[in-house]
Design a protein around this motif. Structure first.
Motif, PDB file in Angstrom:
ATOM      1  N   VAL A 200      31.112 -20.379  22.528  1.00 31.84           N
ATOM      2  CA  VAL A 200      31.710 -20.193  21.198  1.00 31.84           C
ATOM      3  C   VAL A 200      32.625 -18.965  21.243  1.00 31.84           C
ATOM      4  N   CYS A 201      33.875 -19.144  20.850  1.00 23.34           N
ATOM      5  CA  CYS A 201      34.835 -18.049  20.845  1.00 23.34           C
ATOM      6  C   CYS A 201      35.857 -18.305  19.747  1.00 23.34           C
ATOM      7  N   GLY A 202      36.813 -17.398  19.600  1.00 28.84           N
ATOM      8  CA  GLY A 202      37.829 -17.576  18.571  1.00 28.84           C
ATOM      9  C   GLY A 202      38.523 -16.276  18.254  1.00 28.84           C
ATOM     10  N   GLY A 203      39.060 -16.178  17.035  1.00 33.37           N
ATOM     11  CA  GLY A 203      39.779 -14.974  16.641  1.00 33.37           C
ATOM     12  C   GLY A 203      39.984 -14.898  15.148  1.00 33.37           C
ATOM     13  N   TYR A 204      40.299 -13.682  14.696  1.00 35.94           N
ATOM     14  CA  TYR A 204      40.578 -13.444  13.276  1.00 35.94           C
ATOM     15  C   TYR A 204      42.060 -13.165  13.112  1.00 35.94           C
ATOM     16  N   ASN A 205      42.701 -13.944  12.234  1.00 35.28           N
ATOM     17  CA  ASN A 205      44.118 -13.795  11.929  1.00 35.28           C
ATOM     18  C   ASN A 205      44.250 -13.236  10.508  1.00 35.28           C
ATOM     19  N   PRO A 206      44.447 -11.922  10.351  1.00 33.08           N
ATOM     20  CA  PRO A 206      44.503 -11.325   9.012  1.00 33.08           C
ATOM     21  C   PRO A 206      45.669 -11.805   8.164  1.00 33.08           C
ATOM     22  N   LYS A 207      46.775 -12.216   8.795  1.00 35.30           N
ATOM     23  CA  LYS A 207      47.969 -12.610   8.047  1.00 35.30           C
ATOM     24  C   LYS A 207      48.045 -14.100   7.740  1.00 35.30           C
ATOM     25  N   GLY A 208      47.116 -14.879   8.242  1.00 30.86           N
ATOM     26  CA  GLY A 208      47.106 -16.305   7.930  1.00 30.86           C
ATOM     27  C   GLY A 208      48.296 -17.051   8.513  1.00 30.86           C
ATOM     28  N   TRP A 209      48.507 -18.259   8.000  1.00 32.42           N
ATOM     29  CA  TRP A 209      49.589 -19.135   8.473  1.00 32.42           C
ATOM     30  C   TRP A 209      50.414 -19.629   7.290  1.00 32.42           C
ATOM     31  N   VAL A 210      51.703 -19.812   7.536  1.00 31.78           N
ATOM     32  CA  VAL A 210      52.584 -20.426   6.529  1.00 31.78           C
ATOM     33  C   VAL A 210      53.474 -21.493   7.162  1.00 31.78           C
ATOM     34  N   GLY A 211      53.502 -21.548   8.512  1.00 30.83           N
ATOM     35  CA  GLY A 211      54.277 -22.595   9.189  1.00 30.83           C
ATOM     36  C   GLY A 211      55.765 -22.358   9.186  1.00 30.83           C
ATOM     37  N   TYR A 212      56.201 -21.075   9.214  1.00 30.19           N
ATOM     38  CA  TYR A 212      57.624 -20.765   9.188  1.00 30.19           C
ATOM     39  C   TYR A 212      58.168 -20.371  10.557  1.00 30.19           C
ATOM     40  N   ALA A 213      57.447 -20.656  11.617  1.00 28.74           N
ATOM     41  CA  ALA A 213      57.892 -20.347  12.978  1.00 28.74           C
ATOM     42  C   ALA A 213      58.206 -18.864  13.152  1.00 28.74           C
ATOM     43  N   GLU A 214      57.303 -18.007  12.741  1.00 28.26           N
ATOM     44  CA  GLU A 214      57.502 -16.570  12.869  1.00 28.26           C
ATOM     45  C   GLU A 214      56.295 -15.931  13.565  1.00 28.26           C
ATOM     46  N   ALA A 215      56.526 -14.747  14.102  1.00 30.75           N
ATOM     47  CA  ALA A 215      55.440 -13.974  14.704  1.00 30.75           C
ATOM     48  C   ALA A 215      54.872 -13.052  13.638  1.00 30.75           C
ATOM     49  N   ARG A 216      53.604 -13.245  13.301  1.00 26.72           N
ATOM     50  CA  ARG A 216      52.970 -12.468  12.239  1.00 26.72           C
ATOM     51  C   ARG A 216      52.119 -11.371  12.879  1.00 26.72           C
ATOM     52  N   GLY A 217      52.462 -10.127  12.574  1.00 28.44           N
ATOM     53  CA  GLY A 217      51.808  -8.995  13.213  1.00 28.44           C
ATOM     54  C   GLY A 217      50.675  -8.422  12.391  1.00 28.44           C
ATOM     55  N   SER A 218      49.654  -7.934  13.060  1.00 29.93           N
ATOM     56  CA  SER A 218      48.549  -7.241  12.397  1.00 29.93           C
ATOM     57  C   SER A 218      47.749  -6.469  13.430  1.00 29.93           C
ATOM     58  N   ILE A 219      47.580  -5.178  13.194  1.00 30.92           N
ATOM     59  CA  ILE A 219      46.776  -4.354  14.095  1.00 30.92           C
ATOM     60  C   ILE A 219      45.293  -4.650  13.937  1.00 30.92           C
ATOM     61  N   ALA A 220      44.916  -5.321  12.834  1.00 31.09           N
ATOM     62  CA  ALA A 220      43.506  -5.613  12.565  1.00 31.09           C
ATOM     63  C   ALA A 220      43.045  -6.931  13.179  1.00 31.09           C
ATOM     64  N   ALA A 221      43.952  -7.682  13.796  1.00 30.50           N
ATOM     65  CA  ALA A 221      43.563  -8.955  14.419  1.00 30.50           C
ATOM     66  C   ALA A 221      42.640  -8.701  15.612  1.00 30.50           C
ATOM     67  N   PHE A 222      41.794  -9.678  15.898  1.00 29.53           N
ATOM     68  CA  PHE A 222      40.910  -9.535  17.060  1.00 29.53           C
ATOM     69  C   PHE A 222      40.480 -10.912  17.566  1.00 29.53           C
ATOM     70  N   LEU A 223      40.021 -10.944  18.809  1.00 26.76           N
ATOM     71  CA  LEU A 223      39.397 -12.121  19.407  1.00 26.76           C
ATOM     72  C   LEU A 223      37.910 -11.844  19.568  1.00 26.76           C
ATOM     73  N   PHE A 224      37.129 -12.886  19.780  1.00 26.38           N
ATOM     74  CA  PHE A 224      35.689 -12.698  19.954  1.00 26.38           C
ATOM     75  C   PHE A 224      35.111 -13.778  20.851  1.00 26.38           C
ATOM     76  N   VAL A 225      33.979 -13.442  21.445  1.00 31.00           N
ATOM     77  CA  VAL A 225      33.193 -14.379  22.251  1.00 31.00           C
ATOM     78  C   VAL A 225      31.730 -14.165  21.905  1.00 31.00           C
ATOM     79  N   GLN A 226      31.026 -15.254  21.672  1.00 29.10           N
ATOM     80  CA  GLN A 226      29.582 -15.119  21.431  1.00 29.10           C
ATOM     81  C   GLN A 226      28.881 -14.901  22.767  1.00 29.10           C
ATOM     82  N   LYS A 227      27.974 -13.943  22.794  1.00 29.11           N
ATOM     83  CA  LYS A 227      27.248 -13.651  24.031  1.00 29.11           C
ATOM     84  C   LYS A 227      26.415 -14.864  24.435  1.00 29.11           C
ATOM     85  N   PRO A 228      26.289 -15.125  25.734  1.00 33.22           N
ATOM     86  CA  PRO A 228      25.565 -16.320  26.208  1.00 33.22           C
ATOM     87  C   PRO A 228      24.137 -16.399  25.693  1.00 33.22           C
TER      88      PRO A 228
END
Length: 328
Positions: A200-228
């Motif tokens: 199980v893994c994934g990430g948090y996208n603080p700026k969400g999506w709008v589908g406008y083909a842009e790069a959305r920046g956020s210093i608070a974004a992160f990825l994660f992995v659940q420990k085995p």
């Protein structure tokens, strides 16, 4: 001699005036000249420029100071033990020179100047990098699945907000168009994917999506992995600044950076996921550069879900439009 004493008197008066404004502490010594019976007057000035408004204390003889210290030791210890943490912190805080200068002319700083709250982590948590060693507390409305994920959301806009499942690939379809149809304009979202091997893994996208083909920046974004072992998560923060935290292309699924966690949802191979860490998000604690394990650059997924916050009707939802000039 009269002319010299007149100049000395003028200097003394000027010293007193400066002491009133800038905190100088003028004092005088009277001593006898070596070759005269008449006393001569000399004036020195103690500089206390940054002690605005504070009366200077004359130094006491060392003997008196020692005598006064001994009986006051007990009182000092008792008073310190009776202090509350907030009182102690307030007393220990000392203004820096700029704050002292500002306070001298304009008074003490207000908690909410002009009714505006001050900038800080509690009010704007997502203006700071993600925390990796603190975990959010459960929320009463959490379902069983959400309760497992809730600790990840410490110091985010979703920490105390109820969550809802907005996209499930197995229900809505493994398709980029259906993905954006479900997640666009709903604010920040948590992506959770499960590999065929059960990771199980994934990430948090603080700026969400709008589908406008842009790069959305956020210093608070992160990825994660659940420990085995199932005992919590490993969180990986954004690196290299806030930019390119999420590539929001309408023909693709979630993309954290250009290569950190990319799920294209392409028609020919919709369950493919790729990961290469280091350029946009931190590497794993052991130095490996993939969410999926050492030497595993891509995997097949068996589940993909996205969770968003629950907002009341008419409530403001942040980051629901294009951000062409956003650098944060």
């Amino acid at each position: 001699m009269a002319n010299q004493n007149g100049k000395l008197l003028l200097l003394t008066v000027l010293g007193c005036c400066c002491g009133t404004v800038f905190g100088f502490a003028p004092f005088q010594h009277v001593h006898n000249g070596p070759h005269s019976n008449r006393p001569t007057l000399s004036s020195t000035t103690e500089l206390g420029f940054f002690n605005f408004g504070k009366p200077t204390q004359e130094e006491e003889p060392p003997v008196k100071q020692q005598q006064q210290q001994q009986p006051q030791n007990k009182k000092t210890k008792e008073s310190e033990s009776n202090k509350t943490p907030s009182t102690t912190a307030a007393e220990e805080y000392e203004q820096d020179p700029v704050e002292k200068l500002f306070s001298f002319f304009f008074g003490k700083p207000e908690e909410e100047p002009f009714g505006l709250k001050r900038f800080g982590r509690q009010r704007f948590p997502e203006q700071y990098p993600a925390t990796v060693d603190e975990w959010a507390e459960p929320v009463e409305t959490d379902s069983k699945d959400v309760a497992v994920l809730r600790p990840l959301l410490k110091n985010t806009n979703l920490e105390f907000r109820a969550l809802q499942l907005t996209y499930s690939a197995n229900k809505n379809g493994w398709d980029a168009y259906k993905f954006h149809q479900a997640v666009d304009r709903k604010g920040g979202g948590l992506v959770v994917c499960t590999t065929q091997s059960g990771l199980v893994c994934g990430g948090y996208n603080p700026k969400g999506w709008v589908g406008y083909a842009e790069a959305r920046g956020s210093i608070a974004a992160f990825l994660f992995v659940q420990k085995p072992t199932g005992g919590g998560f490993i969180k990986l923060r954004k690196v290299g600044g806030a930019g390119l935290a999420q590539l929001d292309y309408p023909e693709s699924g979630p993309s954290f950076g250009a290569d950190s966690l990319v799920i294209p949802l392409a028609k020919g191979n919709p369950k493919l996921a790729r990961s290469k860490l280091g350029s946009y998000y931190e590497r794993m604690p052991d130095g490996s550069n993939s969410l999926f394990g050492k030497g595993i650059a891509q995997v097949q997924l068996r589940d993909l879900k996205v969770y968003h916050g629950v907002y009341a009707e008419g409530e403001y939802i942040p980051f629901t439009d294009a951000e062409p000039f956003a650098l944060y």
